[in-house]
Design a protein around this motif. Structure first.
Motif, mmCIF file in Angstrom:
data_model
loop_
_atom_site.group_PDB
_atom_site.id
_atom_site.type_symbol
_atom_site.label_atom_id
_atom_site.label_comp_id
_atom_site.label_asym_id
_atom_site.label_seq_id
_atom_site.Cartn_x
_atom_site.Cartn_y
_atom_site.Cartn_z
ATOM 1 N N THR A 1 -33.795 77.897 -23.636
ATOM 2 C CA THR A 1 -33.666 76.524 -23.282
ATOM 3 C C THR A 1 -34.446 76.862 -22.233
ATOM 4 O O THR A 1 -35.047 75.834 -21.743
ATOM 5 C CB THR A 1 -32.123 76.517 -22.829
ATOM 6 N N LEU A 2 -34.538 77.847 -20.764
ATOM 7 C CA LEU A 2 -34.884 77.872 -19.838
ATOM 8 C C LEU A 2 -36.616 77.636 -20.250
ATOM 9 O O LEU A 2 -37.455 76.839 -19.164
ATOM 10 C CB LEU A 2 -34.658 79.229 -19.499
ATOM 11 N N ALA A 3 -37.031 78.390 -21.359
ATOM 12 C CA ALA A 3 -38.239 78.702 -21.262
ATOM 13 C C ALA A 3 -38.451 76.509 -22.190
ATOM 14 O O ALA A 3 -40.633 76.295 -21.448
ATOM 15 C CB ALA A 3 -38.771 79.492 -22.653
ATOM 16 N N ARG A 4 -38.179 76.248 -22.606
ATOM 17 C CA ARG A 4 -38.748 74.613 -23.610
ATOM 18 C C ARG A 4 -38.645 73.969 -22.478
ATOM 19 O O ARG A 4 -38.968 72.742 -22.117
ATOM 20 C CB ARG A 4 -37.543 74.407 -24.364
ATOM 21 N N LEU A 5 -38.240 74.389 -21.094
ATOM 22 C CA LEU A 5 -37.153 73.093 -19.575
ATOM 23 C C LEU A 5 -38.721 73.821 -18.514
ATOM 24 O O LEU A 5 -39.535 72.849 -17.527
ATOM 25 C CB LEU A 5 -35.999 73.358 -18.986
ATOM 26 N N GLY A 6 -39.624 74.600 -19.222
ATOM 27 C CA GLY A 6 -40.863 75.079 -18.052
ATOM 28 C C GLY A 6 -39.767 76.297 -16.874
ATOM 29 O O GLY A 6 -40.760 75.436 -16.126
ATOM 30 N N VAL A 7 -39.340 76.277 -17.123
ATOM 31 C CA VAL A 7 -38.944 77.510 -16.074
ATOM 32 C C VAL A 7 -39.674 79.048 -16.335
ATOM 33 O O VAL A 7 -39.854 79.643 -17.316
ATOM 34 C CB VAL A 7 -37.330 78.161 -16.190
ATOM 35 N N ARG A 8 -40.307 79.492 -14.827
ATOM 36 C CA ARG A 8 -41.171 80.584 -15.097
ATOM 37 C C ARG A 8 -40.299 81.746 -15.633
ATOM 38 O O ARG A 8 -39.296 82.083 -14.916
ATOM 39 C CB ARG A 8 -41.602 80.972 -13.732
ATOM 40 N N ALA B 1 -39.714 71.087 -13.684
ATOM 41 C CA ALA B 1 -38.644 71.886 -14.476
ATOM 42 C C ALA B 1 -37.314 71.906 -13.911
ATOM 43 O O ALA B 1 -35.842 71.103 -14.734
ATOM 44 C CB ALA B 1 -38.703 73.333 -14.090
ATOM 45 N N VAL B 2 -36.899 71.839 -12.832
ATOM 46 C CA VAL B 2 -35.963 71.522 -11.994
ATOM 47 C C VAL B 2 -34.910 70.341 -12.611
ATOM 48 O O VAL B 2 -33.989 70.118 -12.772
ATOM 49 C CB VAL B 2 -35.736 71.526 -11.120
ATOM 50 N N LEU B 3 -35.928 69.221 -12.484
ATOM 51 C CA LEU B 3 -35.310 67.748 -12.983
ATOM 52 C C LEU B 3 -35.555 67.351 -14.516
ATOM 53 O O LEU B 3 -34.247 67.243 -15.099
ATOM 54 C CB LEU B 3 -36.982 66.488 -12.574
ATOM 55 N N LEU B 4 -35.997 68.556 -15.114
ATOM 56 C CA LEU B 4 -35.420 68.414 -16.475
ATOM 57 C C LEU B 4 -34.637 69.553 -16.957
ATOM 58 O O LEU B 4 -33.472 68.661 -17.559
ATOM 59 C CB LEU B 4 -36.778 69.634 -17.523
ATOM 60 N N THR B 5 -34.186 70.614 -15.879
ATOM 61 C CA THR B 5 -32.933 71.008 -16.265
ATOM 62 C C THR B 5 -31.134 69.808 -15.874
ATOM 63 O O THR B 5 -30.759 69.431 -16.709
ATOM 64 C CB THR B 5 -32.695 71.833 -14.951
ATOM 65 N N ALA B 6 -32.022 69.048 -14.674
ATOM 66 C CA ALA B 6 -30.429 67.758 -14.338
ATOM 67 C C ALA B 6 -30.741 67.195 -15.637
ATOM 68 O O ALA B 6 -29.781 66.252 -15.426
ATOM 69 C CB ALA B 6 -31.125 67.327 -13.207
ATOM 70 N N CYS B 7 -31.954 66.496 -15.784
ATOM 71 C CA CYS B 7 -31.633 65.522 -16.811
ATOM 72 C C CYS B 7 -30.907 66.303 -18.335
ATOM 73 O O CYS B 7 -30.148 65.018 -18.686
ATOM 74 C CB CYS B 7 -33.137 65.678 -17.526
ATOM 75 N N CYS B 8 -31.081 67.102 -18.477
ATOM 76 C CA CYS B 8 -30.704 67.719 -20.058
ATOM 77 C C CYS B 8 -28.558 67.883 -19.650
ATOM 78 O O CYS B 8 -27.942 67.911 -20.310
ATOM 79 C CB CYS B 8 -30.965 69.068 -20.682
ATOM 80 N N ALA B 9 -28.276 68.672 -18.359
ATOM 81 C CA ALA B 9 -27.321 68.536 -17.968
ATOM 82 C C ALA B 9 -26.259 67.668 -17.883
ATOM 83 O O ALA B 9 -25.114 67.546 -18.835
ATOM 84 C CB ALA B 9 -27.549 69.579 -16.714
#
Length: 337
Positions: free
Chosen positions: A53-60, A23-31
């Motif tokens: 958006t956070l749900a799609r990124l996998g943030v709990r 989730a953290v890596l996907l957040t960085a990629c999208c940002a």
């Protein structure tokens, strides 16, 4: 993509993990894909991301209301400082399957220099069109030469033409490409290989076969003499340069026109580095701790590759289009459900 990133080892202690590594890596990629050039900008993008958006990124989801809280900028920075750069670069890179050419070149992240350590030197492999396959950091006190085979070893290069500048015009590299990877090469020849020129350097023909030259270099079938004429659009100044290349491709497989196209594909890697410097301010970035320089460079290359794959010829215009819907378009481009 989430499944691919899931194979990375989490460098953090098991205790106190609030956010999943993916989730953290996907957040960085999208940002970064939305135009973020710094940890501050990545953190701001994450902080303003809506719940869907956070749900799609996998943030709990947490708490009785099931609210999702984005990873902070400090959390993202800590992970990018520690996570394996080679693994991240391979997982975010484009596979060379079916590729015709692959260019190898290095780049210095000048802003990463400190009083105690030199700037990070990054060696990349890039496909035609500006899509990065992988990248690694060259160990301090060594040169790009030491990383050539390590960069390309994980990939199937059978039939692929690998291009590189004069620094990599070495006999061991040529043998390794042809004999072990079943690949081909087009390598630039400069003063690091003076015996390859000899008296034939004055010949006016564009291509010569190995029977004409008798070059002391493994697997060489042809040599080419290329004239570069460059005109500065601002000043009108014209510069001329003669470049010599060698290749294992015979004349029936590589005409002068084909060799010219292959050499131009090597010059294309410089365009990727230029975009990272001008659009993502890589040279000005002071990111320098741990694996930060190479991992942030990987994210920038990933953004460029993603935009190229989506059909954007201009990276600036592509980022501008994403800016209109910054919390949906990046996720759509990387295929998050």
């Amino acid at each position: 993509m989430a499944e691919r990133l899931g194979v990375l080892r989490d460098p953090r202690d098991r205790r106190g993990r609030r956010h999943a590594l993916v989730a953290v890596l996907l957040t960085a990629c999208c940002a970064v894909l939305a135009g973020a050039c710094s940890y501050l900008a990545i953190g701001q993008w994450a902080r303003h991301a809506p719940q869907d958006t956070l749900a799609r990124l996998g943030v709990r989801a947490a708490g009785p209301l099931g609210v999702r809280r984005a990873p902070s900028g400090s959390t993202i920075r800590r992970i990018l400082t520690l996570v394996c750069p080679g693994g991240l670069a391979d997982l975010l890179g484009c596979a060379p399957t079916g590729a015709r050419t692959l260019a190898v070149d290095g780049k210095c992240a000048r802003g990463s220099r400190t009083d105690a350590a030199p700037a990070a030197q990054l060696l990349s492999a890039v496909l035609t069109g500006g899509r990065t396959v992988s990248q690694l950091r060259v160990p301090d006190k060594t040169t790009e030469v030491t990383g050539f085979t390590r960069l390309l070893a994980p990939f199937d290069l059978a039939g692929v033409v690998v291009t590189a500048d004069a620094l990599h015009t070495l006999r061991d590299h040529a043998r390794w490409l042809v004999e072990e990877k079943k690949a081909h090469f087009v390598l630039v020849v400069k003063r690091n290989q003076p015996t390859l020129h000899g008296r034939r350097e004055t010949r006016s023909v564009r291509t010569l076969t190995v029977t004409d030259l008798g070059l002391d270099f493994p697997h060489v079938a042809q040599a080419a003499k290329i004239h570069r004429h460059r005109t500065d659009r601002k000043t009108g100044k014209i510069t001329r340069e003669t470049v010599y290349t060698i290749t294992d491709l015979p004349a029936r497989a590589a005409s002068p026109q084909v060799i010219g196209e292959l050499v131009r594909s090597q010059w294309g890697i410089e365009a990727v580095h230029h975009v990272r410097d001008t659009t993502f301010s890589e040279d000005a970035s002071k990111i320098r701790t741990g694996h930060e320089p190479e991992n942030m460079a990987t994210l920038r290359s990933f953004a460029i590759s993603t935009l190229r794959t989506a059909g954007h010829r201009g990276i600036v215009s592509g980022l501008r289009e994403i800016s209109y819907t910054p919390f949906t378009r990046p996720l759509n481009l990387i295929g998050l459900p």
